[in-house]
Design an enzyme around this catalytic site. Structure first.
Site, short mmCIF file in Angstrom:
data_model
loop_
_atom_site.label_atom_id
_atom_site.label_comp_id
_atom_site.label_asym_id
_atom_site.label_seq_id
_atom_site.Cartn_x
_atom_site.Cartn_y
_atom_site.Cartn_z
N LYS A 32 0.82 -1.21 0.00
CA LYS A 32 0.00 0.00 0.00
C LYS A 32 0.85 1.26 0.00
CE LYS A 32 -4.42 -1.62 1.71
NZ LYS A 32 -5.49 -1.43 2.69
N LYS B 124 -11.61 -4.73 -5.70
CA LYS B 124 -12.45 -3.53 -5.81
C LYS B 124 -11.70 -2.39 -6.44
CE LYS B 124 -14.51 -4.10 -1.24
NZ LYS B 124 -14.35 -3.66 0.13
N LYS C 115 -5.82 -11.51 -7.78
CA LYS C 115 -7.10 -11.58 -7.07
C LYS C 115 -8.08 -10.54 -7.62
CE LYS C 115 -8.81 -11.21 -2.36
NZ LYS C 115 -8.52 -11.01 -0.96
#
Ligand code: TRP
Length: 331
Positions: free
Chosen positions: A115, A200, A197
């Protein structure tokens, strides 16, 4: 004699629209778990602000995610389902546990490293201590088991480490939780790059299907799903695209892989992709209809999240009080 049911805790962030991957990978299992466990679920809005959020959007996303999870089948009569920021023990315990977590431990968290790369202009301290808030979420409820995806495994390991550390410095205070990997644990991959994966936050909207998406778009996305250049529908480690579609179809229909292979024997990928899309649509339509009812009924939503927050506050206060006493605060 009454046997105590095991406690399960899990949470999901209310940012962005909830995808088929979140649904099949996590939420669908939560619904099943409610029948046999003491379940506590949360919308992790405190975690969501570790990346910049538009206030209006966060509020809207949180309420919509709440309504959607009710539509998926979370039953506030059976489970506690609350909004994380409504229960103040989470931030309180997180601060205390920050002081029992090492800088080095948090520096090794792979999600933090990922992140920080992704949000290089906003590597805030909350992003760094994010796992400790998760530790607090879990430990406050004396949780026995935490259903999580593989991306959260390292955070659960940290939870166990911090719980054991605190217990050994003082005396047994926290239940040390186990990861719960569901039998039908499905990791749903991107429809555009089946080695990643489904997410969103993927910049390519064709990579994911959201639970509230309209049927025409769902069909289109499945038709465009990336597969290999063969044409026989069979599970094979070298065919990640087909495997992913088989997993989705299997989760929705309950059919086993060999049954699916038989069903589509001699039929091409085109037909299979259409069938997967149709099965997803027929599963999602009742959820979408319920969602439309819930989201209109603000009063009902408020009643559910307030009642759940009260219960969560009550349970978590007991743990927080114990901790405060052991640490040496005057209470
Ligand atoms: N960090 C988790 C995620 O993004 C959400 C979460 C917050 C969570 N607190 C939790 C999951 C506690 C399990 C237990 O997926």
């Amino acid at each position: 004699m009454e046997t105590k049911q095991k406690t399960i805790f899990s949470a999901i962030q209310p940012s962005g629209s909830i995808t088929l991957g979140n649904y099949l990978g996590a939420i669908k299992n939560w619904i099943t778990l409610q029948e046999n466990f003491n379940c506590i679920f949360s919308l992790a809005d405190l975690h969501a602000i570790t990346v910049r959020q538009e206030a209006k959007e966060l509020r809207k996303n949180t309420l919509e995610a709440y309504a959607l999870l009710l539509a998926c089948g979370i039953d506030p009569q059976k489970s506690i389902f609350f909004i994380q920021s409504h229960v103040n023990t989470h931030t309180q315990l997180a601060w205390i546990l920050d002081c029992y977590t090492q800088f080095g431990e948090l520096s090794r968290m792979t999600q933090f490293k990922d992140k920080s790369k992704k949000h290089a202009d906003n590597i805030n301290c909350g992003l760094f201590t994010y796992p400790v808030l998760m530790v607090a979420d879990i430990l406050l409820y004396q949780t026995d088991m935490v259903p999580i995806g593989s991306d959260q495994k390292q955070h659960l390991e940290l939870t166990r480490t911090v719980a054991e550390r605190f217990n050994s410095i003082y005396s047994p205070t926290f239940t040390v939780p186990e990861p719960y990997i569901p039998k039908s644990g499905a990791k749903i991959m991107s429809l555009q790059d089946p080695t990643k994966k489904m997410s969103k936050s993927d910049s390519n909207a064709n990579s994911r299907v959201s639970i509230l998406e309209n049927p025409d778009d769902i069909i289109k996305k499945f038709k465009r799903a990336v597969t290999d250049s063969e044409s026989s529908v069979r599970y094979d480690k070298n065919k990640p695209g087909i495997n992913n579609l088989m997993i989705i179809y299997s989760c929705i229909t309950g059919k086993k892989f060999d049954e699916i292979e038989k069903e589509f024997d001699g039929r091409g990928y085109g037909e299979f992709k259409a069938a997967v899309g149709e099965s997803v649509i027929s599963h999602l339509i009742p959820i979408q209809n319920k969602y439309k009812e819930f989201i209109k009924d603000k009063e009902y939503l408020e009643k559910c999240y307030k009642e759940s927050a009260e219960k969560a506050q009550y349970i978590s206060n007991k743990t927080l009080n114990k901790v405060m006493k052991k640490v040496g605060f005057i209470i």
